[in-house]
Design a protein around this motif. Sequence first.
Motif, short mmCIF file in Angstrom:
data_model
loop_
_atom_site.label_atom_id
_atom_site.label_comp_id
_atom_site.label_asym_id
_atom_site.label_seq_id
_atom_site.Cartn_x
_atom_site.Cartn_y
_atom_site.Cartn_z
N UNK A 55 0.81 -1.23 0.00
CA UNK A 55 0.00 0.00 0.00
C UNK A 55 0.84 1.27 0.00
N UNK A 56 1.94 1.27 0.73
CA UNK A 56 2.79 2.47 0.81
C UNK A 56 3.44 2.77 -0.54
N UNK A 57 3.88 1.71 -1.22
CA UNK A 57 4.49 1.91 -2.54
C UNK A 57 3.46 2.46 -3.53
N UNK A 58 2.27 1.85 -3.54
CA UNK A 58 1.23 2.32 -4.47
C UNK A 58 0.85 3.77 -4.16
N UNK A 59 0.72 4.08 -2.88
CA UNK A 59 0.34 5.43 -2.48
C UNK A 59 1.37 6.44 -2.95
N UNK A 60 2.65 6.04 -2.92
CA UNK A 60 3.73 6.95 -3.33
C UNK A 60 3.65 7.29 -4.82
N UNK A 61 2.93 6.48 -5.59
CA UNK A 61 2.79 6.73 -7.03
C UNK A 61 1.72 7.77 -7.34
N UNK A 62 0.90 8.09 -6.32
CA UNK A 62 -0.18 9.05 -6.55
C UNK A 62 -1.20 8.53 -7.56
N UNK A 63 -1.75 7.37 -7.28
CA UNK A 63 -2.61 6.69 -8.27
C UNK A 63 -3.84 7.50 -8.64
N UNK A 64 -4.28 8.39 -7.75
CA UNK A 64 -5.48 9.18 -8.06
C UNK A 64 -5.22 10.27 -9.10
N UNK A 65 -3.95 10.45 -9.48
CA UNK A 65 -3.61 11.46 -10.48
C UNK A 65 -3.65 10.91 -11.91
N UNK A 66 -3.77 9.60 -12.05
CA UNK A 66 -3.76 8.99 -13.39
C UNK A 66 -5.19 8.88 -13.94
#
Length: 215
Positions: A55-66
């Motif tokens: 979860x921390x890795x995915x969150x660091x990608x800012x998935x809501x920006x894609x």
Amino acid sequence: MKTILLIGLGRFGKHIAVKLNELNHQVMAVDKSEALVDEALPFVTNAQIGDSTNPNFLKSLGVDNYDVCIVAIGNNFQSSLETTSLLKELGAKQVISRASTDVQEKFLLKNGADEVVYPEKQLANWTAIRYSADHVLDYIELDGEHGVFEVVIPDSWLGKTVGEMDIRKKYNVNIMGMRSGNQLDLVVTPDTLLVPEKTLMVLGRYKDIQRCFRL
């Protein structure tokens, strides 16, 4: 141009990356394998090595920006399912996930996937329809009942106009365009002449198209 998060860079994921690059989209690619990430680098905007079930890795990608998140993981369904669920929890706008079986498709849809891509099933359907009918050159499935087909013009239609055949009224099938080689003409009128060097792009229900073209 869209911003796309692509997770999973096996053969399926790499093909997606290559095509998205051709379409000039911005792609962030992710995989646990450094080798696969390195192979994809020429075709993506950016790439990271990481575990998409973290979860921390995915969150660091800012998935809501894609604009779109594509889960192309094919060899580990648990990882695919966890990744799909986490993406939705983190606010992903649209999640497209890959399935390899009907059961996987159902689980993915229930756990965050907005849509599911099922390559083996879709290719099997395409192959069965394309090669079991003499007059079908290509087709695109729209849903369980409708599709767009590229078909050879029947001999009995040649020399007549679209208006004379009136297949929309007779069979509820719409002529969307005509193709000659690599040239696609989407301007079709009742006066358009049906000639042997062209093929038809038609839209309708499978059973209506089968009846119309005697497939």
